[in-house]
Scaffold this motif. Structure first.
Motif, short mmCIF file in Angstrom:
data_model
loop_
_atom_site.label_atom_id
_atom_site.label_comp_id
_atom_site.label_asym_id
_atom_site.label_seq_id
_atom_site.Cartn_x
_atom_site.Cartn_y
_atom_site.Cartn_z
N ILE A 64 0.84 -0.97 -0.20
CA ILE A 64 -0.06 -0.17 -0.27
C ILE A 64 0.93 1.20 -0.18
CG2 ILE A 64 -1.60 1.59 1.32
CD1 ILE A 64 -3.04 -1.51 2.41
N ILE A 65 1.56 1.67 0.54
CA ILE A 65 2.95 2.21 0.95
C ILE A 65 3.78 2.61 -0.35
CG2 ILE A 65 4.66 3.02 1.83
CD1 ILE A 65 4.04 1.91 4.35
N LYS A 66 4.10 1.40 -1.47
CA LYS A 66 4.59 1.81 -2.59
C LYS A 66 3.12 2.48 -3.43
CE LYS A 66 8.46 -2.42 -2.91
NZ LYS A 66 7.58 -3.82 -3.35
N HIS A 67 2.36 1.72 -3.71
CA HIS A 67 1.57 2.32 -4.22
C HIS A 67 1.12 3.55 -3.90
CE1 HIS A 67 -2.30 2.14 -6.25
NE2 HIS A 67 -2.47 3.13 -5.58
N GLU A 68 1.18 4.50 -2.85
CA GLU A 68 0.73 5.44 -2.37
C GLU A 68 1.95 6.07 -2.86
OE1 GLU A 68 -2.57 6.85 -2.36
OE2 GLU A 68 -3.20 4.90 -1.95
N LEU A 69 3.15 6.01 -2.83
CA LEU A 69 4.24 6.36 -2.76
C LEU A 69 4.28 7.19 -4.30
CD1 LEU A 69 7.31 5.12 -0.42
CD2 LEU A 69 6.53 7.57 -0.42
N CYS A 70 3.78 5.86 -5.43
CA CYS A 70 3.59 6.26 -7.15
C CYS A 70 3.30 7.40 -6.94
CB CYS A 70 3.08 5.15 -7.76
SG CYS A 70 4.46 3.54 -7.19
N HIS A 71 1.92 7.49 -6.74
CA HIS A 71 1.18 8.68 -6.81
C HIS A 71 2.12 9.95 -6.53
CE1 HIS A 71 -2.82 6.85 -7.40
NE2 HIS A 71 -2.41 6.17 -6.33
N TYR A 72 2.63 9.93 -5.17
CA TYR A 72 3.09 11.15 -4.82
C TYR A 72 4.29 12.01 -5.48
CZ TYR A 72 6.21 13.11 -1.58
OH TYR A 72 7.79 13.86 -1.11
N HIS A 73 5.68 10.64 -5.92
CA HIS A 73 6.79 11.15 -6.45
C HIS A 73 6.61 11.24 -7.80
CE1 HIS A 73 9.42 10.20 -3.45
NE2 HIS A 73 9.12 8.71 -3.65
N LEU A 74 5.42 10.42 -8.45
CA LEU A 74 4.72 11.61 -10.43
C LEU A 74 4.17 12.53 -10.01
CD1 LEU A 74 3.32 7.96 -12.08
CD2 LEU A 74 5.36 9.31 -12.33
N HIS A 75 3.42 12.64 -8.84
CA HIS A 75 2.98 14.36 -8.77
C HIS A 75 3.35 15.48 -8.47
CE1 HIS A 75 -0.29 17.12 -6.36
NE2 HIS A 75 -0.19 17.36 -7.68
N ILE A 76 4.26 14.58 -7.83
CA ILE A 76 5.88 15.66 -7.14
C ILE A 76 6.86 15.92 -8.77
CG2 ILE A 76 8.03 16.41 -5.98
CD1 ILE A 76 5.34 16.06 -4.58
N GLN A 77 6.70 15.38 -9.46
CA GLN A 77 7.58 15.56 -10.63
C GLN A 77 6.39 16.06 -12.35
OE1 GLN A 77 9.60 11.69 -11.53
NE2 GLN A 77 9.97 11.08 -10.30
N GLY A 78 5.49 16.62 -11.35
CA GLY A 78 4.88 16.60 -12.74
C GLY A 78 4.18 15.85 -13.99
N LYS A 79 4.74 14.32 -13.87
CA LYS A 79 3.92 13.29 -14.29
C LYS A 79 2.52 12.91 -14.34
CE LYS A 79 8.73 11.89 -15.37
NZ LYS A 79 9.58 10.45 -15.28
N GLY A 80 2.36 12.22 -15.39
CA GLY A 80 0.81 11.41 -14.85
C GLY A 80 1.12 10.72 -13.52
N TYR A 81 -0.08 10.93 -12.27
CA TYR A 81 -0.17 10.19 -11.08
C TYR A 81 -1.45 9.37 -11.07
CZ TYR A 81 -2.57 14.02 -10.07
OH TYR A 81 -3.91 15.23 -10.13
N LYS A 82 -2.50 9.50 -11.61
CA LYS A 82 -3.49 8.96 -11.88
C LYS A 82 -3.70 7.68 -11.94
CE LYS A 82 -6.18 13.57 -12.01
NZ LYS A 82 -7.14 14.30 -12.49
N HIS A 83 -4.27 6.87 -11.63
CA HIS A 83 -4.28 5.63 -11.96
C HIS A 83 -4.69 4.92 -13.49
CE1 HIS A 83 -6.18 5.23 -7.81
NE2 HIS A 83 -5.18 4.20 -8.05
N ARG A 84 -4.96 6.05 -14.19
CA ARG A 84 -4.91 5.75 -15.60
C ARG A 84 -3.94 5.75 -16.69
NH1 ARG A 84 -8.84 9.62 -14.41
NH2 ARG A 84 -8.28 11.71 -15.59
N ASP A 85 -2.48 6.62 -15.23
CA ASP A 85 -1.83 7.23 -16.76
C ASP A 85 -1.18 6.09 -16.81
OD1 ASP A 85 -2.48 9.55 -16.97
OD2 ASP A 85 -2.02 10.34 -14.36
N ALA A 86 -0.42 6.31 -17.91
CA ALA A 86 0.88 5.70 -18.19
C ALA A 86 1.96 5.43 -17.60
CB ALA A 86 1.11 5.71 -19.44
N ASP A 87 2.14 6.77 -16.79
CA ASP A 87 3.77 6.66 -16.29
C ASP A 87 3.19 6.06 -14.85
OD1 ASP A 87 5.02 8.31 -17.80
OD2 ASP A 87 3.57 10.08 -16.77
N PHE A 88 1.90 6.35 -14.40
CA PHE A 88 2.13 5.38 -13.11
C PHE A 88 1.87 4.32 -13.05
CE2 PHE A 88 -1.61 3.60 -9.90
CZ PHE A 88 -0.64 4.28 -9.10
N ARG A 89 1.20 3.57 -13.89
CA ARG A 89 1.19 2.08 -14.18
C ARG A 89 2.77 1.28 -14.30
NH1 ARG A 89 -4.34 0.60 -17.40
NH2 ARG A 89 -5.52 1.39 -16.57
#
Length: 157
Positions: A64-89
């Protein structure tokens, strides 16, 4: 495990798997019902559902922490952080984070009261949680008049 232990664990996982520091606040949120955790875009904080740790253990918590950190780091970098985004997957696969957390059975069976109505002509019965105005509504099968038989209680989630 307390909030300070969670904060330390998230900081360690962030450095180990993402090679980036976690610079915001992490805490347990006991009000979360159906999700393992959430990333708050407005504050960049992470909240974790403690029930998942209690029920499923440390491995599920780390996922769960890894999943939430994926949202966190992508959002901080200005990349796609939502579940449907390719960067996130792509980042989920790279760090081995689950897309969804394992569901836990947290809801207890609660009694659910409902009213029983019956048509006077065809005797078809209707269960309704809300009260029905028997002067206004009729049977859907034969258009007969409805009468209330009383209240009953079922065990439902």
């Amino acid at each position: 495990m307390e909030d300070k232990d969670l904060q330390k664990l998230i900081e360690e996982i962030s450095l180990k798997y993402f090679n980036r520091p976690f610079l915001h606040k992490a805490s347990f949120n006991h009000r979360l019902k159906t999700t393992g955790g959430r990333y708050l875009t407005s504050t960049s904080n992470i909240e974790i559902n403690k029930k998942y740790y209690d029920a499923l253990g440390m491995d599920e918590l780390v996922g769960i922490i890894k999943h939430e950190l994926c949202h966190y780091h992508l959002h901080i970098q200005g990349k796609g952080y939502k579940h449907r985004d390719a960067d996130f997957r792509l980042l989920l696969k790279k760090v081995g984070a689950p897309r969804f957390c394992t569901p836990i059975q947290t809801q207890e069976l609660k009694p659910k009261a409902f009213r029983i109505y019956e048509c006077v002509n065809c005797h078809l019965q209707y269960k309704r949680v809300r009260r029905v105005n028997t002067n206004k509504y009729r049977c859907g099968k034969c258009r007969g008049k409805l009468k209330e038989l009383g209240k009953r209680v079922d065990m439902q989630p």
